[in-house]
Design a protein around this motif. Structure first.
Motif, PDB file in Angstrom:
ATOM      1  N   ARG A 356       0.817  -1.221   0.000  1.00 50.77           N
ATOM      2  CA  ARG A 356       0.000   0.000   0.000  1.00 50.77           C
ATOM      3  C   ARG A 356       0.840   1.255   0.000  1.00 50.77           C
ATOM      4  O   ARG A 356       0.390   2.315   0.375  1.00 50.77           O
ATOM      5  CB  ARG A 356      -0.880  -0.008   1.242  1.00 50.77           C
ATOM      6  N   TRP A 357       2.100   1.093  -0.308  1.00 51.03           N
ATOM      7  CA  TRP A 357       2.991   2.244  -0.286  1.00 51.03           C
ATOM      8  C   TRP A 357       3.229   2.793  -1.689  1.00 51.03           C
ATOM      9  O   TRP A 357       2.920   2.144  -2.696  1.00 51.03           O
ATOM     10  CB  TRP A 357       4.325   1.903   0.383  1.00 51.03           C
ATOM     11  N   ILE A 443      -3.984  14.342  -9.832  1.00 50.18           N
ATOM     12  CA  ILE A 443      -2.856  14.851 -10.601  1.00 50.18           C
ATOM     13  C   ILE A 443      -3.018  14.435 -12.055  1.00 50.18           C
ATOM     14  O   ILE A 443      -3.123  13.232 -12.346  1.00 50.18           O
ATOM     15  CB  ILE A 443      -1.559  14.287  -9.987  1.00 50.18           C
ATOM     16  N   SER A 444      -3.077  15.411 -12.940  1.00 54.01           N
ATOM     17  CA  SER A 444      -3.197  15.079 -14.356  1.00 54.01           C
ATOM     18  C   SER A 444      -1.948  15.569 -15.085  1.00 54.01           C
ATOM     19  O   SER A 444      -1.778  16.771 -15.278  1.00 54.01           O
ATOM     20  CB  SER A 444      -4.447  15.709 -14.962  1.00 54.01           C
ATOM     21  N   MET A 445      -1.100  14.620 -15.455  1.00 52.50           N
ATOM     22  CA  MET A 445       0.095  14.996 -16.229  1.00 52.50           C
ATOM     23  C   MET A 445      -0.312  15.382 -17.648  1.00 52.50           C
ATOM     24  O   MET A 445       0.383  16.126 -18.313  1.00 52.50           O
ATOM     25  CB  MET A 445       1.098  13.843 -16.263  1.00 52.50           C
ATOM     26  N   ASN A 446      -1.448  14.856 -18.109  1.00 48.64           N
ATOM     27  CA  ASN A 446      -1.911  15.209 -19.455  1.00 48.64           C
ATOM     28  C   ASN A 446      -2.196  16.695 -19.542  1.00 48.64           C
ATOM     29  O   ASN A 446      -1.767  17.370 -20.469  1.00 48.64           O
ATOM     30  CB  ASN A 446      -3.186  14.438 -19.805  1.00 48.64           C
ATOM     31  N   LYS A 447      -2.927  17.195 -18.540  1.00 48.28           N
ATOM     32  CA  LYS A 447      -3.251  18.617 -18.543  1.00 48.28           C
ATOM     33  C   LYS A 447      -2.123  19.439 -17.939  1.00 48.28           C
ATOM     34  O   LYS A 447      -2.053  20.651 -18.115  1.00 48.28           O
ATOM     35  CB  LYS A 447      -4.528  18.873 -17.748  1.00 48.28           C
ATOM     36  N   SER A 457      -9.691   7.615  -3.585  1.00 53.06           N
ATOM     37  CA  SER A 457      -8.311   7.117  -3.407  1.00 53.06           C
ATOM     38  C   SER A 457      -7.508   8.172  -2.648  1.00 53.06           C
ATOM     39  O   SER A 457      -7.774   9.369  -2.787  1.00 53.06           O
ATOM     40  CB  SER A 457      -7.615   6.919  -4.761  1.00 53.06           C
ATOM     41  N   SER A 458      -6.515   7.714  -1.885  1.00 54.24           N
ATOM     42  CA  SER A 458      -5.749   8.684  -1.078  1.00 54.24           C
ATOM     43  C   SER A 458      -4.915   9.609  -1.974  1.00 54.24           C
ATOM     44  O   SER A 458      -4.843  10.810  -1.745  1.00 54.24           O
ATOM     45  CB  SER A 458      -4.864   7.957  -0.090  1.00 54.24           C
ATOM     46  N   ILE A 459      -4.292   9.010  -2.986  1.00 47.35           N
ATOM     47  CA  ILE A 459      -3.572   9.824  -3.982  1.00 47.35           C
ATOM     48  C   ILE A 459      -4.107   9.401  -5.347  1.00 47.35           C
ATOM     49  O   ILE A 459      -4.213   8.196  -5.621  1.00 47.35           O
ATOM     50  CB  ILE A 459      -2.043   9.597  -3.926  1.00 47.35           C
ATOM     51  N   ASN A 470      -6.157   4.997 -12.161  1.00 48.48           N
ATOM     52  CA  ASN A 470      -5.334   5.732 -11.208  1.00 48.48           C
ATOM     53  C   ASN A 470      -4.036   4.963 -10.978  1.00 48.48           C
ATOM     54  O   ASN A 470      -4.060   3.838 -10.481  1.00 48.48           O
ATOM     55  CB  ASN A 470      -6.125   5.870  -9.892  1.00 48.48           C
ATOM     56  N   ILE A 471      -2.906   5.567 -11.318  1.00 47.05           N
ATOM     57  CA  ILE A 471      -1.602   4.914 -11.177  1.00 47.05           C
ATOM     58  C   ILE A 471      -1.316   4.565  -9.712  1.00 47.05           C
ATOM     59  O   ILE A 471      -0.672   3.568  -9.411  1.00 47.05           O
ATOM     60  CB  ILE A 471      -0.510   5.865 -11.727  1.00 47.05           C
ATOM     61  N   SER A 472      -1.815   5.405  -8.793  1.00 47.22           N
ATOM     62  CA  SER A 472      -1.448   5.217  -7.387  1.00 47.22           C
ATOM     63  C   SER A 472      -2.619   4.709  -6.549  1.00 47.22           C
ATOM     64  O   SER A 472      -2.723   4.994  -5.368  1.00 47.22           O
ATOM     65  CB  SER A 472      -0.919   6.539  -6.820  1.00 47.22           C
ATOM     66  N   LYS A 473      -3.450   3.922  -7.197  1.00 47.37           N
ATOM     67  CA  LYS A 473      -4.637   3.359  -6.537  1.00 47.37           C
ATOM     68  C   LYS A 473      -4.267   2.514  -5.312  1.00 47.37           C
ATOM     69  O   LYS A 473      -5.046   2.388  -4.370  1.00 47.37           O
ATOM     70  CB  LYS A 473      -5.371   2.491  -7.564  1.00 47.37           C
ATOM     71  N   ASN A 474      -3.078   1.929  -5.353  1.00 45.31           N
ATOM     72  CA  ASN A 474      -2.657   1.038  -4.270  1.00 45.31           C
ATOM     73  C   ASN A 474      -2.345   1.763  -2.953  1.00 45.31           C
ATOM     74  O   ASN A 474      -2.274   1.146  -1.906  1.00 45.31           O
ATOM     75  CB  ASN A 474      -1.408   0.271  -4.716  1.00 45.31           C
ATOM     76  N   ILE A 475      -2.153   3.085  -3.010  1.00 47.41           N
ATOM     77  CA  ILE A 475      -1.628   3.778  -1.821  1.00 47.41           C
ATOM     78  C   ILE A 475      -2.711   3.985  -0.768  1.00 47.41           C
ATOM     79  O   ILE A 475      -3.780   4.521  -1.051  1.00 47.41           O
ATOM     80  CB  ILE A 475      -1.001   5.141  -2.207  1.00 47.41           C
ATOM     81  N   SER A 476      -2.416   3.545   0.462  1.00 43.46           N
ATOM     82  CA  SER A 476      -3.388   3.686   1.544  1.00 43.46           C
ATOM     83  C   SER A 476      -3.358   5.111   2.079  1.00 43.46           C
ATOM     84  O   SER A 476      -2.420   5.870   1.817  1.00 43.46           O
ATOM     85  CB  SER A 476      -3.052   2.716   2.671  1.00 43.46           C
TER      86      SER A 476
END
Ligand code: CTP
Ligand code: MG
Length: 584
Positions: A356-357, A443-447, A457-459, A470-476
């Motif tokens: 979850r990190w 966070i949108s790197m596209n925009k 999601s937390s991040i 979401n790339i960081s879906k795993n983060i608690s």
């Protein structure tokens, strides 16, 4: 005294660094004009096709080995390394592919052993005196010694030595550059990664002569650290060109109409058995086939690599290409990402096992987003790369992902006016994320800007190639909080360090500059809130399909995707044709 070294250790270390930087400079000048990702990959793949790896008694065997091997053709390089178990290897690169065929045709199997007679470029050199080499013909140097480009090429500068060199840097920015230079993947490590890919490709080339095993992730995106894992994607049909479409002869094939996901799982089971049972060097094969992206994990004993093999689509490769291109845009970007990754590892934010990190990949994306948002941005929004794409940049994956973006950043209408030192950028990175509203913003790197968060999601980092993921879906939530605490700490520490470095004389014996960022979490200034649940998670929960968003589940989906890939390709091609005409 913080570290003490004998003169000879210092001399060896400095020689090693010098030797490596000469090789790097040479390599980068060789491929300077081929800096595009595709060229880099092709260059390394071709190099791997012309290479063999030979286990030898010791480094001293190389004259004998090169003597022997040069009868099969011109050798253009030899690279030695020794592993922890004291086994020694020399990677030999030939000038032409024909030599590899000759050398492998000449090799034989050990008839006394029960070994499975697999054909691969991994060999061992029989004790001296059995066969004597003919006359030596070395391409680069008539002196045999000249052929060994690298000795002990997998040597990793010890943590303490890295620290000592960081402490002897001029200022904080130099410390960051030193860290990058000392810890990035070296030439031999890249060669071994492409050789591992080649070995797998060769093993199935009978049924799939067009198969490609392509490295992706940090091994090729420019953010790879020495010893990082190798991510590989195996595609059966990568080399199949549409040019033959007019041929009247068509291959018979087995129908592949069942649920694509279970089909891939079956194929992966089969491939993992081939790896485990037949391929020399490959050990500890594990299958994780229930994950959203099923993977086979294994360790390569001879190449000293941990490998994650997938057979999904090309999106990982295109994502690596995107990061590679962004890293090429400004010389500060890779050094900055290296120091951020190192900091995150030191304070325990990242962890080699999945959980979850935050991952290195998410960290790189955060750094990219920061560089898009800094005053005088160093990076453009990815949308600009999408909009600037040319007809040659069209890439659609088999499952319909549009990975079309400009590949040649030199024609991008973007120049930075940012002249900040690396130290300032690092400090600004920490300050930026100390204040970022993770609770409400994604966070949108596209925009290149923050957007409203679509879920809880937390991040939330929008995947630039698959914007619904979401790339960081795993983060608690706990890990997000720890991240915020650690960036605040780091900002506070670094601010002081930069101030002190200006006024005080630098010490090579006392920690200063970024060295003070690399402290374990026990030493951090603010302690994380222990209200949250423990960090460890059950592995099975990580791969729970319920958690995943886009699973291709049935035959109809499969056909629909094929249809939409076709439509997307046609539309894109049309669009480019129209643009081209209207440009005139
Ligand atoms: N990837 C992705 N989407 C994700 C996770 C990974 O597209 N949610 C792709 C990225 O291209 C990433 C690659 O898979 O670079 C490999 O993932 P991983 O091994 O986790 O990251 P690396 O960048 O290789 O970093 P590391 O050095 O930690 O292996
Ligand atoms: Mg990786």
């Amino acid at each position: 005294m913080y570290f003490t070294y004998t003169n000879s250790i210092w001399r060896n270390l400095k020689n090693f660094i010098h030797e490596n930087s000469v090789i790097r400079r040479k390599f980068s000048s060789e491929v300077k004009q081929e800096v595009k990702f595709d060229n880099f990959i092709e260059f390394r793949r071709a190099q791997a096709s012309r290479s063999i790896l030979v286990q030898v008694q010791s480094e001293n065997s190389y004259v004998d080995l090169c003597n022997y091997c040069s009868k099969f053709g011109d050798i253009i390089g030899a690279h030695h390394y020794e592993l922890k178990d004291n086994s020694n290897y020399i990677l030999i690169e030939y000038k032409t592919l024909e030599s590899i065929k000759e050398v492998l045709d000449s090799a034989h199997y050990n008839l006394e052993s029960t070994g499975i007679p697999a054909y691969s470029p991994l060999l061992w050199f029989k004790a001296a005196g059995v066969v004597k080499g003919n006359s030596v013909k070395l391409l680069n140097d008539s002196n045999k010694k000249g052929i060994l480009k690298i000795s002990n090429g997998l040597y990793q500068t010890r943590e303490a030595d890295v620290m000592e060199l960081i402490l002897s840097a001029e200022n904080v920015s130099d410390q960051i550059k030193t860290l990058h230079e000392l810890t990035k993947l070296n030439d031999l490590e890249i060669r071994l990664r492409f050789l591992a890919a080649k070995q797998i490709e060769n093993s199935i080339s009978g049924i799939f002569p067009k198969a490609s095993a392509l490295p992706f992730g940090s091994s090729v995106n420019g953010f790879g650290k020495m010893g990082c894992d190798l991510d590989l994607v195996l595609r059966f049909n990568q080399g199949i060109v549409k040019d033959n479409i007019n041929s009247r002869l068509v291959f018979h094939t087995k129908e592949n109409l069942t649920n694509e996901r279970s089909q891939v799982q079956k194929q992966m089971e089969c491939i993992s058995d081939i790896l485990q049972i037949f391929l020399p060097g490959i050990t500890s094969v594990r299958r994780i086939l229930q994950a959203r992206v099923p993977i086979i994990k294994f360790h390569h004993l001879l190449l000293n690599l941990d490998v994650d093999l997938t057979m999904s689509n090309m999106s990982g490769v295109y994502m690596s290409e995107l990061l590679y291109i962004l890293g090429e845009i400004d010389h500060r970007i890779r050094s900055l990402i290296f120091v951020i990754r190192k900091w995150a590892q030191s304070v325990g934010l990242t962890n080699p096992s999945p959980g979850r990190w935050i991952t290195n990949f998410s960290l790189s994306c955060l750094a990219i987003f920061f560089l898009q948002n800094v005053k005088h941005p160093l990076l453009p929004p990815i949308d600009l790369l999408n909009k600037s794409a040319t007809i040659n940049d069209i890439r659609i994956t088999e499952n319909g992902l549009n990975c079309t973006f400009l590949r040649d950043h030199s024609i991008l209408d973007f120049r930075t006016e940012n002249n900040s030192e690396l130290s300032e950028l690092l400090l600004q990175f920490f300050e930026f994320f100390s204040q970022f509203d993770f609770s409400n913003k994604a966070i949108s790197m596209n925009k290149g800007s923050a957007i409203i968060k679509p879920d809880h999601s937390s991040i939330y980092i929008v995947n630039p190639l698959e914007p619904n993921l979401n790339i960081s879906k795993n983060i608690s939530l706990e890990e997000c909080e720890r991240f915020r605490i650690e960036v605040r700490n780091a900002a506070w520490i670094l601010d002081n360090e930069i101030e002190n470095a200006k006024s005080n004389s630098k010490s090579t014996t006392k920690l200063w500059g970024i060295a003070n960022l690399f402290k374990t979490s026990q030493e951090t200034v603010i302690k994380p809130n222990f209200f949250f649940k423990p960090r460890m998670v059950e592995i099975k929960n990580l791969f729970d399909d319920k958690d995943e968003e886009k699973v291709i589940s049935d035959e109809n989906d499969h056909l629909n995707i094929k249809e939409s890939v076709k439509t997307l390709e046609t539309n894109l091609t049309k669009k480019f044709k129209i643009n081209k005409t209207s440009d005139r």
